[in-house]
Design an enzyme around this catalytic site. Structure first.
Site, PDB file in Angstrom:
ATOM      1  N   LYS A  24       1.301  13.062  -3.105  1.00 23.36           N
ATOM      2  CA  LYS A  24       0.291  12.710  -2.122  1.00 23.36           C
ATOM      3  C   LYS A  24       0.830  13.076  -0.735  1.00 23.36           C
ATOM      4  CE  LYS A  24      -1.593   8.414  -0.420  1.00 23.36           C
ATOM      5  NZ  LYS A  24      -0.690   7.892   0.587  1.00 23.36           N
TER       6      LYS A  24
ATOM      7  N   GLU B 278      -0.925  -5.344   2.651  1.00 25.88           N
ATOM      8  CA  GLU B 278       0.525  -5.164   2.739  1.00 25.88           C
ATOM      9  C   GLU B 278       1.084  -5.997   3.877  1.00 25.88           C
ATOM     10  OE1 GLU B 278       1.966  -1.025   1.677  1.00 25.88           O
ATOM     11  OE2 GLU B 278       0.137  -0.600   2.779  1.00 25.88           O
TER      12      GLU B 278
ATOM     13  N   ASP C 133      -4.854   7.143   4.228  1.00 22.48           N
ATOM     14  CA  ASP C 133      -3.631   6.798   3.511  1.00 22.48           C
ATOM     15  C   ASP C 133      -3.913   6.066   2.189  1.00 22.48           C
ATOM     16  OD1 ASP C 133      -0.816   6.652   3.276  1.00 22.48           O
ATOM     17  OD2 ASP C 133      -0.786   4.616   4.082  1.00 22.48           O
TER      18      ASP C 133
ATOM     19  N   HIS D 296      -5.727   5.572  -3.618  1.00 20.75           N
ATOM     20  CA  HIS D 296      -5.402   4.351  -4.370  1.00 20.75           C
ATOM     21  C   HIS D 296      -6.625   3.434  -4.599  1.00 20.75           C
ATOM     22  CE1 HIS D 296      -1.585   5.953  -3.569  1.00 20.75           C
ATOM     23  NE2 HIS D 296      -1.318   5.327  -2.451  1.00 20.75           N
TER      24      HIS D 296
ATOM     25  N   LYS E 296      -2.117  -2.944   6.912  1.00 21.64           N
ATOM     26  CA  LYS E 296      -0.674  -3.170   7.094  1.00 21.64           C
ATOM     27  C   LYS E 296      -0.475  -4.453   7.903  1.00 21.64           C
ATOM     28  CE  LYS E 296       0.860   1.101   5.853  1.00 21.64           C
ATOM     29  NZ  LYS E 296       1.616   1.208   4.614  1.00 21.64           N
TER      30      LYS E 296
END
Ligand code: BG6
Length: 547
Positions: free
Chosen positions: A198, A266, A285, A290, A386
């Site tokens: 990726k 996260e 990202d 995902h 994040k």
């Protein structure tokens, strides 16, 4: 103890054969005498003699994931005896120095017991390093010679797996060079496969461009595009949960499901990856790769078999059915200073290599619609970020509430919804919440849950999440890898939003404190439909009421 990293799957595979190994003390996954289920015909799943070449041998990915995964495969006896590992990178290292750097990393990770040492020494003897520039034809000529030498030692096995653990700008050039050097050419006795890491493109046009470029050299069946989420046991379990059980599928549609929430929260910030992240942001990202893989597995139609293309076709169809996402159904956020797990965290804009006025999002929440018969009218809410309060990746499927009428004359004022929660990580498992009568003379209802935790049934696996991916590539099973059309369908679904956000940078960027559950705007996104996000917690509570 030599742990079988594919232990759980082994019990599926060994239909009619020797019983699956069981750790003493652990409850059995399958009741005594129950027939084993052959997930697919697994004959020929033992890897044949092969060489593996890692481009980016000195990089972080190789050290942290690829080589540790290989060591675990050695422990599990899943690599062929005739195996060679060739590392290629720009740095001027000897084979001995390369081995030593990797050994150091291994020690730091605490993986150091006697079995590990044996596995490591098995691998070390098969490791060779070659300095080389990824764009120079000369590198590939020398690589060809080295591969031939290895093949001579391995009794002529010419199968080669090329692993591109490099920055994405090198994907195209390396594949071009492999083509020019004739290294991608297959024959009846020799396969050539390429694992591509990726990110696969940064938008629809670049993904299509990269697909077209590598397809000039490789056929689709030679290409293994990684999405490491597909290497997670709990992600692989989604299909087993849905299709190996009779109770879920009849309810798995718009008649019974109210909505689905997919969360990948996260606690880490950008961890020194500021330069990469500034170009990427949370949407690129995490979402088209995902989160969409989780979405595809939760939402796909049943495939006709577990063959790679049967599964991937159904996943692709689901992604192709996503409504174009409009900015009104999306929230982007960026973390400011705060406290995460008791530690002070600086604002994203103060991270190294991040612009002081950066408009890059570190959080995204989306509401998606799936345009097909099964899911029409069922919203899918996705969020990822994040520096949030806890690390948790989970899917919550909320069912429609039961009719209230029966309880009108009781003290019960509200019926909670049933929720099936799949905990992808950490604390892997799943739970179903439902209502029960509280003991007593009156009818009073309490929320309770049935819970399954992996750790209660299966011994822990020594795994970094890449073992199955590498193993499946070595045996030629592309199921957990992305096909060209899957990648393009995913980019296509987010392209409109990427464009809209690019044209209005930072316009609607919502700040959130590090350590919180994300921006308030994300709560409003779901609240306007009369719903609420599941709480973000790392250790799950046995029962979590629906909103
Ligand atoms: C990577 C992203 O692909 O996935 C990272 O680039 C992210 O930013 C990571 O942290 C999350 O993966 P996992 O397996 O740690 O949940």
């Amino acid at each position: 103890m030599n742990q079988d990293i594919t232990g759980a799957r082994a019990s599926l595979r060994k239909a009619g054969g020797e019983p699956a190994r069981r750790e003493t003390g652990a409850p059995r996954a399958t009741p005594e005498g129950a027939p084993a289920i052959a997930a697919e015909s697994r004959s020929g799943r033992q890897p044949v003699p092969a060489s593996m070449t890692i481009f980016g041998a000195g990089g972080d990915l190789t050290k942290r994931l690829v080589v540790p995964a290989l060591r675990h495969l050695v422990r599990a006896g899943k690599l062929p005896d005739q195996f060679a590992l060739i590392g290629v990178d720009h740095n001027d290292l000897t084979t001995e120095q390369w081995r030593r750097t990797l050994a150091e990393t291994m020690k730091d990770s605490g993986a150091d017991d006697a079995v590990d040492k044996d596995a490591w020494s098995w691998l070390v003897h098969r490791m060779h390093y070659m300095r080389g520039d990824f764009t120079e034809p000369e590198t590939f000529k020398r690589l060809e010679r080295l591969l031939k030498e290895q093949q001579a030692r391995q009794g002529g096995a010419e199968n080669v797996l090329f692993y591109l653990a490099v920055a994405d700008r090198f994907f195209g050039p390396i594949v071009d060079q492999l083509g020019r050097a004739g290294l991608a050419r297959q024959s009846e006795n020799a396969w050539r496969r390429v694992i591509i890491e990726k990110p696969f493109g940064h938008d629809l046009a670049s993904a299509k461009g990269l697909n077209a470029r590598i397809r000039e050299v490789l056929s689709e069946e030679q290409i293994y595009r990684i999405d490491h989420f597909l290497g997670k046991e709990t992600v692989q379990n989604i299909l087993v949960l849905r299709f190996a059980n009779g109770i879920f599928e009849p309810l798995w549609n718009r008649d019974h499901i109210d909505h689905v929430q997919i969360t990948a929260a996260e606690t880490v910030g950008v961890e020194g990856r500021g330069r990469f992240y500034e170009q990427t942001g949370a949407l690129r990202d995490m979402v088209p790769n995902h989160l969409f893989q989780l979405l595809a597995m939760i939402g796909m139609e049943p495939p006709i078999s577990f063959a790679a293309n049967a599964v991937r076709a159904k996943k692709t169809e689901l992604l192709q059915a996503i409504h174009p996402i409009v900015p009104a159904d999306a929230v982007r956020g960026q973390y400011g200073a705060g406290t995460v797990l008791g530690k002070e965290v600086r604002a994203y804009r103060y991270e190294p290599n991040v612009a002081a006025d950066s408009a890059t999002e570190t959080y995204v929440a989306l509401k998606l619609g799936i345009d097909n018969w099964r899911w029409a009218g069922v919203p899918f809410y996705l969020r990822t970020g994040k520096a949030l309060a806890a690390r948790t990746t989970q899917i919550a499927v909320q069912f429609r509430r039961a009719p209230y009428s029966l309880f009108r004359d009781t003290p019960v004022d509200r019926l909670p919804a049933n929720i099936l929660t799949l905990r992808i990580q950490p604390d892997e498992g799943l739970s179903v919440s439902f209502s029960a009568k509280r003991p007593g003379a009156e009818i009073e209802i309490d929320g309770v849950a049935m819970d399954f935790a992996y750790r209660d049934y299966f011994p822990p696996l020594a795994s970094v999440g890449y073992e199955t991916l590498i193993y499946d590539c070595l045996v030629g099973d592309a199921t957990p890898f992305q096909r060209a059309d899957t990648v393009e369908a995913a980019w296509c679904a987010v392209q409109g939003l990427l464009d809209a956000w690019e044209h209005a940078p930072g316009n609607d960027l919502h700040a959130y404190a590090a350590g919180s559950a994300g921006p308030d705007a994300a709560d409003r996104l779901i609240a306007r439909d009369g719903r609420a996000w599941r709480p973000i917690r790392s250790s799950h509570k046995r029962f979590e009421p629906s909103a």
